[in-house]
Design an enzyme around this catalytic site. Structure first.
Site, PDB file in Angstrom:
ATOM      1  N   TYR A  78       0.772  -1.245   0.000  1.00  0.00           N
ATOM      2  CA  TYR A  78       0.000   0.000   0.000  1.00  0.00           C
ATOM      3  C   TYR A  78       0.802   1.293   0.000  1.00  0.00           C
ATOM      4  CZ  TYR A  78      -4.020  -2.978   0.699  1.00  0.00           C
ATOM      5  OH  TYR A  78      -4.992  -3.929   0.531  1.00  0.00           O
ATOM      6  N   SER A 146      -5.601  -6.778   6.953  1.00  0.00           N
ATOM      7  CA  SER A 146      -6.064  -7.026   5.599  1.00  0.00           C
ATOM      8  C   SER A 146      -4.991  -7.746   4.778  1.00  0.00           C
ATOM      9  CB  SER A 146      -6.488  -5.706   4.956  1.00  0.00           C
ATOM     10  OG  SER A 146      -7.289  -5.936   3.823  1.00  0.00           O
ATOM     11  N   TYR A 147      -4.554  -7.169   3.662  1.00  0.00           N
ATOM     12  CA  TYR A 147      -3.516  -7.801   2.843  1.00  0.00           C
ATOM     13  C   TYR A 147      -2.279  -8.090   3.684  1.00  0.00           C
ATOM     14  CZ  TYR A 147      -1.059  -8.664  -1.622  1.00  0.00           C
ATOM     15  OH  TYR A 147      -0.383  -9.230  -2.678  1.00  0.00           O
ATOM     16  N   TRP A 194     -10.958  -2.228  -4.356  1.00  0.00           N
ATOM     17  CA  TRP A 194      -9.550  -2.522  -4.067  1.00  0.00           C
ATOM     18  C   TRP A 194      -8.699  -2.327  -5.326  1.00  0.00           C
ATOM     19  CZ3 TRP A 194      -5.744  -5.955  -5.649  1.00  0.00           C
ATOM     20  CH2 TRP A 194      -4.609  -6.015  -4.821  1.00  0.00           C
ATOM     21  N   ASP A 286     -16.939  -6.460   9.391  1.00  0.00           N
ATOM     22  CA  ASP A 286     -15.833  -6.610   8.455  1.00  0.00           C
ATOM     23  C   ASP A 286     -16.167  -7.701   7.458  1.00  0.00           C
ATOM     24  OD1 ASP A 286     -13.284  -6.609   7.219  1.00  0.00           O
ATOM     25  OD2 ASP A 286     -12.674  -8.255   8.526  1.00  0.00           O
ATOM     26  N   HIS A 321     -14.083  -2.903   8.360  1.00  0.00           N
ATOM     27  CA  HIS A 321     -12.766  -3.334   7.904  1.00  0.00           C
ATOM     28  C   HIS A 321     -11.682  -2.313   8.243  1.00  0.00           C
ATOM     29  CE1 HIS A 321     -10.102  -5.836   5.481  1.00  0.00           C
ATOM     30  NE2 HIS A 321      -9.646  -4.749   4.886  1.00  0.00           N
TER      31      HIS A 321
END
Length: 604
Positions: A78, A146-147, A194, A286, A321
């Protein structure tokens, strides 16, 4: 988002707010100068070699004291501005070094980003490289949401040397049916959102390298300027303004029916090989709540070593989230904020105890009970004292524990993919809403916005005579038929207040041909009654006395999920001419009952 607190004297000296979220530079204070105030050695930019010769960019933060330190590894796709929200300063104060690494093909790292495909190998190479560095004392933990959380699970099942703990936050359990799809339906809103984010960052990275991105920027801008039109674009593979920059958009659509692709990149079957403690953090709103819960259950019940099983911990708050403030849609759970339980301090304590080889002092499970608005400590998930109750859907639109009549009539409706039921809150990751509103955004939202639609079946209990706590996994079982070659069935659990508000609690969807799982598609026979299990994931909700419990059934939730055309085609190949209405019937008789299974927690 992380809320980091600076010492008050530093805040005054540097004109930084005492509490801030993420961007330290907004008041003219750079990350580097802030770290120097804390007495660190500053920031070092390094490159980490991978087995195929690709070098990944990373930033190293070290405490002022020399020598080796335990290291927290964060692997992110990110870019630098988003990485500023990581708790680097508190980790340094705890004696950790922190390495923030940009995933392949992002923010200065070589190679090309193919979402999730290289995170296992690259993560393992990075861990091995860290162990060879003089600033590492041989102990490594991984951290991130997340990722960043999925990048941890991509390596933890390999039991790599040096890894002592993981903290996966809002992380899914499986890329195919959990991230890209949900019970077979394409998670359109979050998937496109995304890819728009990553496409914008990719454009920025290419500009920074001096590339001419004019054509790509124009195509991307056309999609980003009107996401509502993009949601309705058919075929979905025509969104070249996204896929030309981030190829996984097309890859995921093309690989829907290719199990071998998903098995190659998945970590789902390796999670039981995890050999370290884990702190799994999620939110009731989420979209990866099911993954967070399953990761905790899988490792805590199937890991080989008993100490590893015992070392898994779970925290679920009333969060979305990306928001842990306690604000979730149209509800605000003030005591549910991450700050209310000192989440950051708990995470750092867990990391410190884990790298020291100590059993964590955290409770096994911490849950926020909405409605009661309290945090509660538990020993397991699901709760051992659960009373699993069936509440039946009745032809008079009632909902209750009374068994259905033998000759109860079905209820019917027509699903038209040209006019799908719009998304109104839930476990989404979508911005915006109808006519410039916020309806698509996550959290509990009033479903009266959908009153008047005839393509929703509503089943409501009588006003409750006493409080009913529902904490645990929730499923809806339907016996239903369709006139189409394929269709979707959705279900939503709703808390109806005495004043008429209909606040969504949790919801789910199943694609008819995938009712037996995505690896076992089952053709739909028009008119034939089939059994459908809709996973509403889980909740912890106290339905107050005087409230009603309601279940809504429909066949669309758009743009959270793509529209089912009725043709049976894969999501990526549906054309506009494939969209056709379907006549649906939900059966409610004794031999073909439809019901919701509620995990009711006894009050005593």
């Amino acid at each position: 988002m992380w809320q980091l607190t600076l010492p008050r004297k530093m805040a005054a000296d540097r004109h930084v707010p005492t509490t801030y979220s993420g961007i330290l530079c907004r008041a003219g204070v750079t990350v580097k100068s802030t770290l120097e105030v804390l007495g660190t050695t500053g920031i070092e930019t390094i490159r980490v070699p991978m087995r195929d010769g690709v070098a990944l960019a990373a930033t190293l933060y070290r405490p002022a004291a020399g020598g080796g330190h335990p290291v927290i590894l964060v692997r992110t796709p990110y870019s630098e501005p988003m990485s500023r929200s990581l708790p680097v300063l508190p980790a340094l104060a705890e004696g950790f070094a922190v390495l923030v690494q940009n995933c392949r093909g992002t923010a200065g790292s070589e190679g090309e980003l193919h979402a999730f495909e290289n995170e296992g190998a690259d993560g393992l190479d990075t861990l091995a490289w860290i162990l060879e560095q003089p600033w590492c004392d041989g102990r490594i933990a991984m951290f991130g949401p997340s990722y960043l959380g999925m990048s941890q699970l991509a390596v933890s099942g390999h039991a790599p040397a040096g890894l002592r703990a993981i903290v996966p936050i809002v992380a899914t359990n499986d890329y195919r049916d959990g991230l890209v799809f949900r019970q077979g339906a394409l998670q359109l809103g979050q998937g496109l959102g995304w890819h728009l984010l990553k496409a914008a960052q990719t454009l920025g990275d290419r500009r920074a390298r001096g590339e001419d991105v004019g054509a790509h920027a124009a195509a991307f801008g056309a999609v980003a300027a009107n996401p509502d039109a993009a949601y309705r674009t058919l075929p979905l593979t025509a969104l070249t303004g996204v896929s030309d920059l981030v190829p996984s958009w097309t890859t995921w659509l093309e690989q829907e029916n290719e199990p071998a692709y998903w098995e190659r990149i998945s970590y789902a079957d390796r999670r039981s090989g995890t050999a370290v403690p884990g702190l799994h953090v999620g939110g009731w709103f989420d979209l990866f709540l099911g993954g967070t819960l399953d990761n905790f259950v899988e490792i805590s019940t199937r890991a080989t070593d008993e100490s590893v099983r015992r070392g898994q911990h779970l925290i679920i708050g009333p969060w979305t989230h990306a928001d842990q403030t306690g604000a979730a849609g149209e509800m605000f759970f003030g005591s549910g904020a991450a700050a209310a339980i000192g989440l950051e301090a708990q995470q750092l304590r867990f990391l410190r105890e884990s790298v020291e080889g100590l059993d964590s002092s955290l409770p096994p499970v911490q849950l926020f009970v909405m409605g009661a608005n309290v945090w509660r400590q538990e020993n397991e998930w699901p709760l051992a004292r659960t009373d699993w109750q069936r509440w039946y859907l009745h032809p008079d639109a009632g909902l209750g524990t009374a068994a259905p009549h033998e000759d109860a009539a079905p209820r019917t409706y027509r699903h038209d993919p040209h006019d799908p039921v719009p998304t109104i809150g839930g476990a989404t990751l979508i911005g915006g809403g109808l006519d410039g509103g916020a309806e698509y955004m996550p959290g509990s939202r009033d479903q009266r916005r959908l009153d008047g639609r005839e393509d929703i079946l509503r089943f409501s209990s009588d006003p409750l005579e006493e409080d009913v706590e529902v904490t645990g996994p929730v499923t809806v079982t339907l016996h239903a038929s369709t006139s189409a070659a394929d269709t979707d069935f959705t279900a939503k659990l709703i808390d109806v207040w005495p004043d008429g508000r209909a606040m969504a609690v949790t919801d789910g969807i199943v694609r008819a041909r995938y009712r037996g799982g995505m690896d076992e598609p089952q053709p739909v026979v028009p008119g034939e009654v089939a059994r459908y299990e809709i996973d509403l994931v889980a909740t912890s909700q106290l339905f107050r006395r005087g409230h009603r419990i309601r279940v809504d059934v429909a066949s669309s939730n758009f743009p959270c999920y793509d529209r089912n055309s009725g043709s049976g085609k894969p999501a990526g190949s549906v054309q506009a001419e494939d969209l056709a209405p379907a006549d649906q019937a939900v059966f409610l008789d004794r031999d073909r009952p439809s019901y919701i299974t509620l995990p009711v927690i006894p009050s005593n």
